[in-house]
Write a protein that holds these residues in place. Structure first.
Motif, PDB file in Angstrom:
ATOM      1  N   ASN A 200       0.854  -1.175   0.000  1.00  0.00           N
ATOM      2  CA  ASN A 200       0.000   0.000   0.000  1.00  0.00           C
ATOM      3  C   ASN A 200       0.902   1.241   0.000  1.00  0.00           C
ATOM      4  O   ASN A 200       1.600   1.518   0.978  1.00  0.00           O
ATOM      5  CB  ASN A 200      -0.893  -0.026   1.248  1.00  0.00           C
ATOM      6  N   LYS A 202       0.366   4.427   0.120  1.00  0.00           N
ATOM      7  CA  LYS A 202       0.096   5.486   1.092  1.00  0.00           C
ATOM      8  C   LYS A 202       0.695   5.152   2.456  1.00  0.00           C
ATOM      9  O   LYS A 202       1.218   6.023   3.151  1.00  0.00           O
ATOM     10  CB  LYS A 202      -1.415   5.706   1.222  1.00  0.00           C
ATOM     11  N   GLU A 205       4.424   5.667   2.305  1.00  0.00           N
ATOM     12  CA  GLU A 205       4.738   7.101   2.292  1.00  0.00           C
ATOM     13  C   GLU A 205       4.628   7.690   3.692  1.00  0.00           C
ATOM     14  O   GLU A 205       5.513   8.438   4.147  1.00  0.00           O
ATOM     15  CB  GLU A 205       3.788   7.820   1.337  1.00  0.00           C
ATOM     16  N   ASN A 206       3.550   7.344   4.390  1.00  0.00           N
ATOM     17  CA  ASN A 206       3.345   7.872   5.746  1.00  0.00           C
ATOM     18  C   ASN A 206       4.418   7.390   6.718  1.00  0.00           C
ATOM     19  O   ASN A 206       4.808   8.107   7.646  1.00  0.00           O
ATOM     20  CB  ASN A 206       1.968   7.469   6.273  1.00  0.00           C
ATOM     21  N   GLY A 315      -7.842   2.996   2.817  1.00  0.00           N
ATOM     22  CA  GLY A 315      -6.968   4.147   2.589  1.00  0.00           C
ATOM     23  C   GLY A 315      -5.588   3.921   3.152  1.00  0.00           C
ATOM     24  O   GLY A 315      -4.958   2.893   2.876  1.00  0.00           O
ATOM     25  N   ASP A 316      -5.125   4.874   3.966  1.00  0.00           N
ATOM     26  CA  ASP A 316      -3.785   4.731   4.539  1.00  0.00           C
ATOM     27  C   ASP A 316      -3.818   4.048   5.908  1.00  0.00           C
ATOM     28  O   ASP A 316      -2.828   4.026   6.626  1.00  0.00           O
ATOM     29  CB  ASP A 316      -3.089   6.088   4.635  1.00  0.00           C
ATOM     30  N   ASP A 343      -1.682   3.412  -6.176  1.00  0.00           N
ATOM     31  CA  ASP A 343      -2.015   3.056  -4.797  1.00  0.00           C
ATOM     32  C   ASP A 343      -1.392   1.724  -4.395  1.00  0.00           C
ATOM     33  O   ASP A 343      -1.017   1.528  -3.240  1.00  0.00           O
ATOM     34  CB  ASP A 343      -3.531   2.958  -4.628  1.00  0.00           C
TER      35      ASP A 343
END
Length: 478
Positions: A200, A202, A205-206, A315-316, A343
């Motif tokens: 994933n 996201k 990235e987080n 989502g994230d 994504d």
């Protein structure tokens, strides 16, 4: 249910040795060969992660990039003819294959019925044949199944037109694994690269996480993801076959190709120190409950499709950040709102030892009822025309070297497909697909069950080895 894998599991034959390399050479290629394949996969897979919502992605399910072919293969008129084709494929994979069969119907006038088969398919075919109603063509998921179908005198050799098409479009290696006794029985219509980890984007990235190149890096990445508040791995423990793929990738990279071949043939025992090393490494993920979504208990209740969707929904804040499995994972990703290449991204299974692993699999079309129509279908499936149709629909990889790379619907799949073709004849076939069915291909038994038990208790490495060896010895008759 293994809806989108059917690169797999059917009956195994302990006498067959698909560890042999093309041209009847022993499977003792040097690590340099494995390095070359790994480099090809890495070059494709790592580059693809830089792809965002590019033009390559915008036709995710509508065929996009490649023009519809007018047809490169000549097929006979078969008005009034009927065919049955059996496969264990379900869901989107079955739907997409039916689109290929529909094109054959359009071109020939024949009518095709898709027969949903139960797993293991060799047992299913045996019951159909005993009842006097075998399908005309069956999609068999590994070389041992072809050998067994030939030994039982079920399978029929390919005719001259199918052979001509196969030889024109396939490397010698992919031809050879469809041969038994020097005769061509199988057309490997579908292939798989089973050395990929999807993630994933996201979440990464987080977490400030980077794509790992080594096993040590993977563990560090997993820790970073966990520290950001997301469980690192989704493991489909309810299905035994993904667990065998975890082991095989670690073992191939850590023990090396020669040991891999020996274990595949049961020339070394599962109590060998190399197996202990691989299980110890595997336990670094499976044995850390915070690293597996739901812990061992939750993983053992998670089937393969759910393991993918729970990675790319939410989502994230999904239930997990990464899921290991082959290129066919894309079929399940498309069931979510995640976009492949943006994504949902992918990196090669990291190197545990000196080289990154590359494990392949495939499904072959085999004729059970010899006729003009069944030979024509085999010819069609050996052509780039058939593969191009399914390539456009996504979640599919063809070993057919004459499929235009632009037919694949996104940059991710294009890179994976290019790497497969670049690898040529050099590949290691899935180890459990080389084993007798009782050990490597039966739900709730053998290696599948033993690795499920190991997932439940990763501390008991010696116990897992002893059980694996006991079951392997019984299945191989040694």
């Amino acid at each position: 249910m293994r809806s989108s894998l059917r690169t797999r599991r059917s009956s195994r034959d302990s006498e067959y040795r698909p560890h042999q390399w093309p041209h009847n050479q022993p499977h003792n290629r040097s690590r340099r060969t494995t390095t070359a394949i790994a480099a090809a996969i890495a070059a494709g897979s790592l580059l693809l992660t830089a792809c965002g919502g590019s033009d390559d992605d915008k036709s995710s399910n509508n065929g996009g990039g490649a023009k519809e072919s007018a047809g490169t293969v000549t097929l006979p008129k078969l008005n009034g003819e009927s065919l049955e084709v059996a496969a264990v494929w379900t869901g989107a994979e079955q739907k997409n294959f039916k689109a290929v069969l529909a094109e054959f119907e359009k071109r020939t006038g024949a009518k095709i019925t898709f027969v949903p088969a139960q797993d293991p398919i060799i047992n299913f075919l045996g019951s159909k044949i005993a009842g006097g109603s075998p399908p005309d063509v069956a999609m068999l998921p590994q070389p041992g199944a072809i050998k067994q179908a030939v030994d039982k005198k079920w399978a029929k050799p390919l005719g001259p037109e199918a052979l001509k098409e196969l030889q024109k479009n396939y490397s010698q290696g992919w031809q050879d694994i469809g041969k038994v006794g020097g005769k061509q029985y199988g057309v490997y219509y579908k292939a798989a690269n089973k050395s990929l980890i999807w993630y994933n984007a996201k979440v990464f990235e987080n977490a400030g996480a980077k794509e790992p190149k080594t096993w040590k890096d993977l563990l560090s990445t997993a820790q970073s993801v966990y520290d950001s508040g997301v469980t690192p791995f989704s493991v489909p423990g309810a299905d035994g076959w993904p667990l065998t793929d975890w082991f095989e990738n670690i073992y191939l990279s850590q023990a090396g190709p020669e040991k891999y071949d020996q274990l595949a043939q049961h020339k070394i025992k599962w109590t060998d120190p190399s197996v202990k090393d691989a299980l110890t490494t595997l336990a670094e993920v499976w044995g850390k409950k915070d690293f597996v979504a739901g812990g061992a208990k939750g993983a053992l209740q998670t089937e393969f499709p759910a393991s993918v969707t729970q990675t790319f929904t939410g989502g994230d804040q999904p239930k997990a950040a990464m899921v290991f499995e082959g290129d066919f994972v894309q079929v399940n990703i498309t069931q979510t709102k995640a976009k492949v290449g943006t994504d949902a991204k992918v990196f090669p299974f990291p190197a545990v030892g000196a080289q990154a692993p590359v494990v392949s699999g495939g499904d072959a079309a085999v004729i059970l009822k010899d006729s003009k129509a069944s030979q024509a279908l085999a010819t069609f499936l050996a052509s780039p025309d058939a593969a191009t149709i399914q390539a456009k629909l996504g979640g599919y990889l063809s070993p057919n070297k004459n499929v235009d790379n632009s037919a694949y619907p996104n940059a991710v799949q294009q890179k994976i497909a290019k790497a497969l073709i670049a690898a040529g004849d050099d590949f290691r076939f899935d180890m459990s697909d080389q084993a007798p069915q009782a050990f490597g291909g039966t739900p709730g038994k053998g290696e599948w069950k033993d690795l499920q038990d190991f997932l439940k208790n990763p501390k008991d490495i010696a116990g897992a080895q002893a059980k694996l060896e006991s079951d392997a010895a019984a299945a191989y008759g040694s």
